[in-house]
Design a protein around this motif. Structure first.
Motif, PDB file in Angstrom:
ATOM      1  N   ASP A   9       0.827  -1.208   0.000  1.00 53.47           N
ATOM      2  CA  ASP A   9       0.000   0.000   0.000  1.00 53.47           C
ATOM      3  C   ASP A   9       0.862   1.259   0.000  1.00 53.47           C
ATOM      4  O   ASP A   9       0.523   2.262  -0.646  1.00 53.47           O
ATOM      5  CB  ASP A   9      -0.921   0.001   1.225  1.00 53.47           C
ATOM      6  N   GLN A  12       2.192   1.848  -3.430  1.00 47.82           N
ATOM      7  CA  GLN A  12       1.138   2.387  -4.277  1.00 47.82           C
ATOM      8  C   GLN A  12       0.913   3.861  -3.979  1.00 47.82           C
ATOM      9  O   GLN A  12       0.667   4.667  -4.887  1.00 47.82           O
ATOM     10  CB  GLN A  12      -0.162   1.593  -4.057  1.00 47.82           C
ATOM     11  N   GLN A  15       3.249   6.475  -5.698  1.00 44.08           N
ATOM     12  CA  GLN A  15       2.974   6.836  -7.084  1.00 44.08           C
ATOM     13  C   GLN A  15       2.100   8.080  -7.186  1.00 44.08           C
ATOM     14  O   GLN A  15       2.043   8.708  -8.243  1.00 44.08           O
ATOM     15  CB  GLN A  15       2.294   5.668  -7.803  1.00 44.08           C
ATOM     16  N   ASN A  16       1.440   8.451  -6.096  1.00 43.13           N
ATOM     17  CA  ASN A  16       0.573   9.623  -6.104  1.00 43.13           C
ATOM     18  C   ASN A  16       1.244  10.859  -5.535  1.00 43.13           C
ATOM     19  O   ASN A  16       0.593  11.907  -5.417  1.00 43.13           O
ATOM     20  CB  ASN A  16      -0.708   9.330  -5.305  1.00 43.13           C
TER      21      ASN A  16
END
Length: 253
Positions: A9, A12, A15-16
């Motif tokens: 998580d 992930q 990436q933002n």
């Protein structure tokens, strides 16, 4: 299982991130060539210094691999963090560089650009190809394949050391930016200004140019006889002024 899912998580979430590194991997050699060379030849020592600096020199905050690996927190770091960090950077050099990178990315919400991802991905792919060639050469026993695997292994090691050196220089530049070692300097506190007070007849002239030659100060001080004696004259204004009925009715005031 829960820890692995948490790490996935977190990857992930990276990436933002919206911020970028101050310099990308391709520009680190131009930005700080001496440090890039130092990182190439003395990678573990540089990794030790950068991790300690990333922790703001507070080794009580140290956790093995910055808490990103399963062994984190289980190696007795609290008893001797300096020794544990030295062991990490020499025995798990790649993980130490990556952990410092993740630490900075999570602190400043920094994303990795596509160019940097391509360079890192190329490094990993070259290592995998060299490993495959070494296995095939060991199984087949061919001199040609064995020689090719050695060339690939040497090339992958050179790329690995170069990319790690550029990464560590990138981390150093980012922490230079964090610590204000370059770029716009912080604003200084302006000097105290002298304010007028209720007991002063007029504001002080601090910060204003002195009056020109022959020009009196305004307002003139009381000791200079200002206003002059007898001013205004007695009986002024005269009695009956203004006259009755002035202004006339309907005249706007």
């Amino acid at each position: 299982m829960a820890a692995s899912q948490a790490h996935l998580d977190k990857m992930q979430l990276r990436q933002n991130y919206r911020n970028l590194w101050h310099t990308d991997l391709m520009s680190t050699v131009q930005h700080d060539p001496p440090y890039c060379c130092l990182s190439f030849w003395c990678g573990p020592c540089v990794s030790y210094m950068l991790r300690k600096r990333a922790l703001y020199d507070d080794m009580s905050r140290y956790v093995c691999c910055a808490g990103y690996m399963p062994c984190s927190g289980r190696c007795g770091e609290s008893r001797c963090p300096e020794f544990c960090l030295a062991t990490e950077v020499f025995l798990c050099f790649g993980n130490s560089v990556a952990s410092t990178r993740f630490l900075l990315q999570d602190e400043f919400n920094i994303q990795t650009t596509q160019c940097d991802n391509c360079i890192i991905g190329f490094m990993f792919c070259l290592q995998q190809i060299a490993c495959i060639f070494s296995i095939v050469a060991m199984i087949v026993g061919s001199e040609e394949i064995s020689e090719a695997s050695q060339i690939l292994s040497c090339l992958s090691d050179m790329v690995y050391c170069t990319v790690c050196a550029c990464m560590q220089t990138q981390h150093k530049v980012e922490m230079d930016k964090r610590d204000g070692k370059f770029g716009p300097q912080p604003m200084t506190v302006p000097p105290a200004q002298q304010m007028s007070r209720l007991d002063q007849p007029y504001p002080p002239t601090v910060g204003y140019p002195p009056p020109a030659y022959g020009q009196p100060n305004y307002p003139p001080p009381q000791s200079a006889g200002y206003p002059p004696a007898g001013y205004p004259p007695s009986g002024y204004p005269p009695a009956g002024y203004p006259p009755a009925g002035y202004p006339p009715t309907g005249y706007p005031k």
